[in-house]
Design an enzyme around this catalytic site. Structure first.
Site, PDB file in Angstrom:
ATOM      1  N   ASP A   1       0.849  -1.194   0.000  1.00  0.00           N
ATOM      2  CA  ASP A   1       0.000   0.000   0.000  1.00  0.00           C
ATOM      3  C   ASP A   1       0.886   1.245   0.000  1.00  0.00           C
ATOM      4  O   ASP A   1       1.311   1.665   1.057  1.00  0.00           O
ATOM      5  CB  ASP A   1      -0.975  -0.014   1.169  1.00  0.00           C
ATOM      6  CG  ASP A   1      -0.343  -0.453   2.503  1.00  0.00           C
ATOM      7  OD1 ASP A   1       0.783  -1.000   2.511  1.00  0.00           O
ATOM      8  OD2 ASP A   1      -0.992  -0.255   3.530  1.00  0.00           O
TER       9      ASP A   1
ATOM     10  N   GLU B   1      12.160   0.754   7.812  1.00  0.00           N
ATOM     11  CA  GLU B   1      11.258  -0.232   7.208  1.00  0.00           C
ATOM     12  C   GLU B   1      11.570  -0.480   5.745  1.00  0.00           C
ATOM     13  O   GLU B   1      11.270  -1.543   5.198  1.00  0.00           O
ATOM     14  CB  GLU B   1       9.804   0.227   7.342  1.00  0.00           C
ATOM     15  CG  GLU B   1       9.520   1.537   6.631  1.00  0.00           C
ATOM     16  CD  GLU B   1       8.041   1.876   6.567  1.00  0.00           C
ATOM     17  OE1 GLU B   1       7.214   0.998   6.810  1.00  0.00           O
ATOM     18  OE2 GLU B   1       7.725   3.040   6.272  1.00  0.00           O
TER      19      GLU B   1
END
Length: 589
Positions: free
Chosen positions: A327, A522
């Site tokens: 996403d 991340e």
């Protein structure tokens, strides 16, 4: 001709959307909470943009029961809900809400200890020292939900789970689904088997409650999932412990999750007169994502009037994109002709059959067959053997592109493949879900000629610079690991050496980023934190740590830091946004 047919199909979809309200096929909200998932408080707070991140509000704890807060808000507005001044909203929130994080009690993993054995296998002294630091990060990322959250679940968006767990980090302050596969693998290397077991039991708890595993342990995630990695988490745990009793305990939940995906996320595709069942991401939710409410609302502006089926369709597809874990990405963009072009407004995740999801489910089916066979249930093992064969046949009939020599996402609009490069095009190699050895060699050649290897710091998520975080130039830990493990499984020495080369690139990239920022991110771009998408790059970071530890364990005798005397630098030397994140992590750790 093909473009004309695609346009006709898109028109048919539009007609379905327009007819939907007439036949009562309106989609539900993300959850049933009138505060966290829909309603006037959510709309007013998120559109006022009181916080930099919409997730902040929906992670806040209620100080009173929901009915009291809803009544107080109605009294506050005197029935006029069009626009409450930001100052009034802030006062209201201060009175009735606590800041995020109140759901946690202090906790340090009791099974953490210095010097797990795998560290001794890392030859490079600087990488070994770095691995020790990553091992220490598990303590800072550990969480335990408070007893108050169990006693008063209606006052929290946090879904109670009975065992402590490790969070990804940053804004992701809850148990997350697919992140946890790489976290658990890292925990097992760190010899933290009790913590890993507890996390798996939490996921089993969620399956028993919902019938599947939500995206994360928040109520606003409870109608969407993420790529189903629980069977592989159990596999990793079993390979470490040989605990057949635990395997027997987990198996009913694994079976239930598999049935959820087959009953709710499958689609039949006809190719050359034969029907094949494959899976897709397809979330039936028709309102904005609460954690990205203002973004979703603004994205839908101008489509048509408020409440139109076009609006509902877009939000459904955004939820489906979030379920994919990607996403967002140009991978999900489908323009009016069904081509893989467009922008975020053209997100049509459910109209694509993804290679990685089906490769993962193939691996799940093989793993479940092995589990049943281990426990002596040959009939159930044979049932899953048949599922593997059917899946492999479907993947080769629908997703395999013989001309390009690789597996490609398949469009349900045009009934053709999308030829764009993604590391996940090679996911069937990782899953060992192909029938001919030559396919693995062809996929290796595809990768070598794709342009995806032209970057010294890791394989990018795509070769399209869309501004979305799951696109070029960002490189993500799980995709690197799936690609490297797939290459290392091929019989070709050339493939295994390429796998090692990619592992070396990835380890050096993350080590240099850590040297520079004293943080794990991340996602990364070269030796820098990644960017793009809806939020600032996050620190922590669970799956980044787990992937790094796995690669250091697998290739530790060969990997080198090649540091050339680099030393740690201050957060003051980087951008303001990342500097603030570094400062926050320094304080947190």
């Amino acid at each position: 001709m093909r473009g004309f047919l695609a346009a006709v199909m898109c028109l048919c979809l539009c007609l379905v959307l327009f007819l939907c309200p007439l036949y009562s096929c309106a989609l539900p909200p993300p959850c049933d909470s009138e505060i966290y998932c829909y309603g006037d408080i959510l709309r007013q707070v998120q559109t006022a943009k009181l916080f930099d991140d919409d997730k902040h509000f929906v992670d806040m704890k209620l100080k009173s029961a929901p009915d009291i807060i809803l009544t107080a808000f109605r009294n506050l507005t005197h029935g006029d809900l069009n626009s409450v001044p930001p100052a009034v909203l802030r006062d209201f929130l201060h009175k009735y809400f606590d800041e995020p994080g109140k759901e946690f009690a202090p906790w340090t993993p009791p099974d953490w200890h210095d010097k797990p054995q795998f560290l001794a296998g890392i030859a490079d002294a600087e990488l070994r020292s770095w691995a020790e630091k990553l091992h220490h990060l598990w303590k800072s990322l550990g969480r335990k939900i408070s007893s108050d959250a169990l006693a008063h679940p209606e006052q929290y968006s946090q879904i109670f789970t009975p065992h402590p767990f490790v969070v990804p980090g940053g804004r992701f302050r809850e148990l997350y689904y697919w992140d946890s596969y790489w976290v658990i693998n890292g925990l097992l290397l760190s010899e933290m088997t009790d913590t890993a077991r507890g996390m798996i039991l939490n996921f089993i708890h969620l399956i028993n409650r919902y019938g599947f595993i939500p995206n994360g342990a928040r109520v606003y995630y409870e109608r969407r999932s993420q790529p189903p990695f629980l069977s592989l988490m159990v596999e990793s745990y079993y390979q470490t412990t040989n605990d057949t009793d635990f395997l027997r305990t987990a198996l009913p939940a694994l079976e239930q999750e598999y049935l959820f995906w087959m009953r709710n996320r499958s689609v039949a595709v006809e190719v050359k007169g034969n029907k094949h069942v494959l899976n897709r991401f397809d979330v039936q939710v028709g309102l904005p994502r609460p954690e990205s409410y203002s973004d979703d609302l603004e994205l839908a502006e101008g489509l048509t009037e408020e409440g139109s089926p076009f609006e509902t369709w877009l939000w459904k597809e955004l939820h489906s994109g979030a379920e994919s874990g990607w996403d967002f990405s140009s991978r999900w963009f489908v323009d009016g002709l069904g081509n893989n072009n467009g922008s975020l407004k053209d997100t049509r995740t459910s109209l694509l059959i993804p290679t990685d999801l089906n490769a993962l489910l193939c691996r799940n089916e093989r793993t479940l067959a092995h589990f049943y066979r281990t426990l002596g249930n040959e009939s159930e093992a044979a049932r899953y053997d048949k599922a593997v064969s059917a899946r492999q046949e479907a993947i080769e009939a629908v997703l395999w592109d013989e001309k390009r020599g690789v597996w490609l996402d398949y469009s349900l609009v045009t009934n053709t493949s999308h030829p764009a490069f993604y590391p996940t095009n090679l996911a069937p190699v990782w899953a060992d879900c192909y029938s001919q050895p030559s396919m693995g060699q062809k996929a290796l050649h595809y990768l070598q000629t794709s342009g995806g290897l032209a970057f010294p710091n890791g394989v990018p998520t795509s070769l399209v610079d869309s501004g979305q975080q799951w696109d070029y130039p960002n490189a993500w830990p799980p995709l690197q690991h799936i690609l490297i493990q797939g290459l290392s499984s091929l019989p070709s020495q050339e493939a295994r050496e390429l796998g090692f080369d990619l592992a070396q690139r990835w380890i050096r990239t993350n080590w240099l980023a850590y040297v520079k920022y004293e943080a794990m991110f991340e996602k990364v771009i070269k030796e820098e934190p990644g960017g793009g998408g809806e939020y600032e790059v996050q620190l922590g970071f669970g799956w980044t740590n787990g992937v790094a530890l796995q690669l250091l364990s697998q290739y530790g005798d060969r990997l080198t830091s090649d540091s050339n005397g680099n030393s740690f630098t201050s957060c003051l030397s980087i951008s303001v946004s990342v500097a603030l994140l570094c400062s926050a992590q320094t304080l947190f750790l």
